[in-house]
Scaffold this active site. Structure first.
Site, short mmCIF file in Angstrom:
data_model
loop_
_atom_site.label_atom_id
_atom_site.label_comp_id
_atom_site.label_asym_id
_atom_site.label_seq_id
_atom_site.Cartn_x
_atom_site.Cartn_y
_atom_site.Cartn_z
CE LYS A 1 19.59 13.23 -21.42
NZ LYS A 1 18.81 13.36 -20.20
N GLY B 1 22.93 17.97 -13.17
CA GLY B 1 23.83 19.02 -13.63
C GLY B 1 24.40 19.90 -12.53
CG ASN B 2 21.99 22.39 -9.80
OD1 ASN B 2 21.99 22.80 -10.96
ND2 ASN B 2 21.21 22.89 -8.87
CE LYS C 1 21.13 12.41 -13.44
NZ LYS C 1 20.19 13.26 -14.09
#
Ligand SMILES: Nc1ncnc2c1ncn2[C@@H]1O[C@H](COP(=O)(O)OP(=O)(O)O)[C@@H](O)[C@H]1O
Ligand SMILES: NC(=O)OP(=O)(O)O
Length: 311
Positions: free
Chosen positions: A128, A12-13, A211
């Site tokens: 998730k 995400g970062n 992922k």
């Protein structure tokens, strides 16, 4: 340097929190990717989509509230949308970075479908986390309305969806061809569009594949040397967040399995990364996974930081 094949999984970062932030975040991400490409490695980039796919589903659900005749958009369609808009921002940022450095290398984004097993038990137990963080009140309200909600690694509540194991990357041949032709390939975004094969017809299913799991499968099947998982922590820890927290630099598969039994890694965040690393190490000799921060990728590859998981 011996030519290496590297699969980089972006967390995400690397993408920022919203559409605007993403444009800025990918500039920094592209620099890290091109730094590694400059060393001549084959590069395959994957990325997450948890916040993004949740945002798309929210937007689509709001359309249904606003317009009577608007039909619900299935989750796999939202995954495909997330692959598109994240992929194009990454692709353009990498291309621009290559241009600034006068480097001649092609960049391609491949929309990819990943087969899962329709009978996967994961469909009965959503694990998730997707979308934004919810207040406890919002979470309770949604749960009462039949939506699955989970607590995400001590960070708050989020909607939870099924996350079956990836079994087969349908576009693997195309990806391999492009990698062999020297392209930097962005693919398996958001774990891939989850599909089942019904007599040759691919049909989307309501899930978001992890992922890191998809990246591990991709790395194994491409015969990569390295899987690099770039996330929000410099190293993996045991006793994470506790007074006796201990950062790990090196983790064997055997130690990692032991720590999993001790519940050292949070479900839906660090656990799938460690499991993905174990499967990659077990897929072939010498295969290693590095888990670290985006900024530390080069230092991590040089063995100066991060956590390396290996046989
Ligand atoms: N044992 C652990 N060691 C390090 N981080 C952990 C551990 N357990 C849970 N985490 C959390 O996992 C997060 C990374 O997972 P996540 O946010 O899902 O990754 P990303 O979106 O980058 O793929 C870290 O930021 C940290 O808060
Ligand atoms: N699909 C997926 O694993 O996304 P995140 O990494 O954002 O959770």
């Amino acid at each position: 340097m011996e030519k290496k094949k590297i699969v980089i999984a972006l967390g995400g970062n690397a993408l920022g929190k919203d559409v605007e932030e993403q444009k800025e975040a990918v500039e920094k991400t592209a620099k890290v990717i091109v730094d590694l490409a400059e060393q001549g490695a084959d590069m395959i980039i994957t990325h997450g989509n948890g916040p993004q796919v949740g945002m798309i589903q929210d937007a689509m659900d709001n359309l249904m509230v606003k317009y009577e005749n608007c039909k619900q958009i299935p989750l796999p369609t939202s995954v495909a949308m997330s692959q598109g808009y994240i992929g194009i921002d990454l692709q353009n940022a990498i291309k621009y970075e290559l241009y600034k450095r006068n480097m001649d290398r092609k960049v391609s984004t491949i929309l990819s479908q990943v087969e899962v097993d329709a009978a996967d038990k994961a469909f009965e137990n959503p694990t998730k986390p997707i979308g934004r963080f919810l207040t406890e009140e919002e979470a309770k309200k949604m749960e009462a309305g039949g939506v699955h909600v989970m607590e995400d690694a001590g960070r708050g509540y989020r909607v939870a969806v099924a996350s079956p194991m990836p079994k087969r990357i349908r576009e693997l041949g195309t990806i391999r061809t492009l990698v062999e032709a020297g392209h930097i390939v962005i693919t398996c975004g958001g774990g891939g569009i989850p599909v089942v094969d019904r007599d040759g017809r691919l049909q989307g299913v309501n899930a978001v594949i992890d992922k890191d799991n998809a990246s591990s499968l991709l790395a194994a099947q491409l015969g990569a040397d390295y899987l690099i998982i770039l996330t929000a922590v410099e190293k993996v820890a045991i006793n994470f967040g506790k007074e006796n927290q201990e950062w790990l630099s090196d983790l064997t598969v055997e130690q990692a399995k032991q720590y999993i039994e001790e519940n050292q890694f949070a479900k839906g965040s660090m656990l799938p990364k460690i499991e993905a690393a174990i499967r990659f190490a077990e897929s072939g000799e010498g295969r290693k996974t590095l888990i670290t921060l985006l900024d530390k990728a080069a230092a991590g590859i040089a063995g100066e930081t991060g956590t390396v998981i290996h046989y």
